[in-house]
Design a protein around this motif. Structure first.
Motif, PDB file in Angstrom:
ATOM      1  N   ALA A   1       3.609  -1.079   5.972  1.00 50.23           N
ATOM      2  CA  ALA A   1       3.912  -2.121   6.376  1.00 50.23           C
ATOM      3  C   ALA A   1       5.392  -2.283   7.026  1.00 50.23           C
ATOM      4  O   ALA A   1       6.181  -2.224   6.450  1.00 50.23           O
ATOM      5  N   ARG A   2       5.142  -2.396   8.473  1.00 52.38           N
ATOM      6  CA  ARG A   2       6.452  -2.460   9.168  1.00 52.38           C
ATOM      7  C   ARG A   2       6.900  -3.778   9.547  1.00 52.38           C
ATOM      8  O   ARG A   2       8.259  -4.090   9.814  1.00 52.38           O
ATOM      9  N   LYS A   3       6.133  -4.665   9.406  1.00 54.41           N
ATOM     10  CA  LYS A   3       6.582  -6.262   9.863  1.00 54.41           C
ATOM     11  C   LYS A   3       6.492  -6.958   8.477  1.00 54.41           C
ATOM     12  O   LYS A   3       7.391  -7.612   8.079  1.00 54.41           O
ATOM     13  N   ALA A   4       5.249  -7.109   8.000  1.00 55.95           N
ATOM     14  CA  ALA A   4       4.980  -7.652   6.780  1.00 55.95           C
ATOM     15  C   ALA A   4       5.885  -7.099   5.559  1.00 55.95           C
ATOM     16  O   ALA A   4       5.993  -5.798   5.560  1.00 55.95           O
ATOM     17  N   HIS A   5       6.312  -7.937   4.852  1.00 54.77           N
ATOM     18  CA  HIS A   5       7.519  -7.444   3.788  1.00 54.77           C
ATOM     19  C   HIS A   5       7.591  -8.557   2.592  1.00 54.77           C
ATOM     20  O   HIS A   5       7.491  -9.557   2.745  1.00 54.77           O
TER      21      HIS A   5
ATOM     22  N   ALA B   1       0.804  -1.131  -0.032  1.00 55.55           N
ATOM     23  CA  ALA B   1       0.038  -0.123   0.000  1.00 55.55           C
ATOM     24  C   ALA B   1       0.866   1.160  -0.040  1.00 55.55           C
ATOM     25  O   ALA B   1       2.079   1.185   0.284  1.00 55.55           O
ATOM     26  N   ALA B   2       0.339   2.483  -0.381  1.00 51.77           N
ATOM     27  CA  ALA B   2       0.752   3.571  -0.417  1.00 51.77           C
ATOM     28  C   ALA B   2      -0.108   4.853  -0.301  1.00 51.77           C
ATOM     29  O   ALA B   2      -1.374   4.620  -0.409  1.00 51.77           O
ATOM     30  N   PRO B   3       0.104   5.729   0.366  1.00 47.65           N
ATOM     31  CA  PRO B   3      -0.716   7.135   0.448  1.00 47.65           C
ATOM     32  C   PRO B   3      -1.051   7.720  -0.943  1.00 47.65           C
ATOM     33  O   PRO B   3      -0.391   7.534  -1.796  1.00 47.65           O
TER      34      PRO B   3
ATOM     35  N   ASN C   1       7.247   1.401   3.771  1.00 48.29           N
ATOM     36  CA  ASN C   1       6.969  -0.452   3.914  1.00 48.29           C
ATOM     37  C   ASN C   1       8.342  -0.834   4.052  1.00 48.29           C
ATOM     38  O   ASN C   1       9.514  -0.408   3.547  1.00 48.29           O
ATOM     39  N   ARG C   2       8.328  -1.757   4.572  1.00 48.76           N
ATOM     40  CA  ARG C   2       9.620  -2.611   4.993  1.00 48.76           C
ATOM     41  C   ARG C   2       9.830  -3.449   3.817  1.00 48.76           C
ATOM     42  O   ARG C   2       8.979  -4.206   3.101  1.00 48.76           O
TER      43      ARG C   2
END
Length: 119
Positions: A65-69, A11-13, A111-112
């Motif tokens: 996404a800080r964990k999912a990558h 995702a992105a803003p 995003n990670r």
């Protein structure tokens, strides 16, 4: 029966497409793939490099996404890490996965991303 991953979507803003293009094309060396007209009105960008396809979709209430990558396999990981660092992207090495050298970074919207190379 599953046979392959076709793409990964992140995702992105809203309004971040130019920032995403600068990073995914200019820094990672990917190519933008045109979205079908029926989906283009939603915004976002699609990128590819070889068999790797990443779709960046616009999300109004965006949270990175800080964990999912995605785990992206590279060759010449030291040079790749240096390239990202030279463009101001964070590079955090992690030696915890046996059989691989890897580091984590972030795209320009937070995003990670994981980059890894077998040893």
């Amino acid at each position: 029966m599953l046979i392959a991953v076709d793409h990964v979507q992140l995702a992105a803003p809203p309004g971040s497409e130019d920032l995403l293009r600068a990073y995914y094309i200019g820094v990672l060396g990917m190519t933008e793939t045109p979205k079908p007209p029926s989906l283009a009105a939603r915004g976002g960008c699609w990128f590819e490099a070889g068999d790797v396809r990443l779709h960046l979709g616009i999300e109004r209430d965006f949270r990175p996404a800080r964990k999912a990558h995605p785990g992206l396999r590279v060759t010449g990981i030291d040079a790749f890490a240096a390239r990202l660092a030279a463009h101001g992207a964070p590079v955090a090495w992690d030696g915890l996965l046996p059989g691989y050298r890897r580091f984590h970074s972030e795209d320009p919207v937070g995003n990670r991303l994981e980059f890894l190379e077998p040893v």
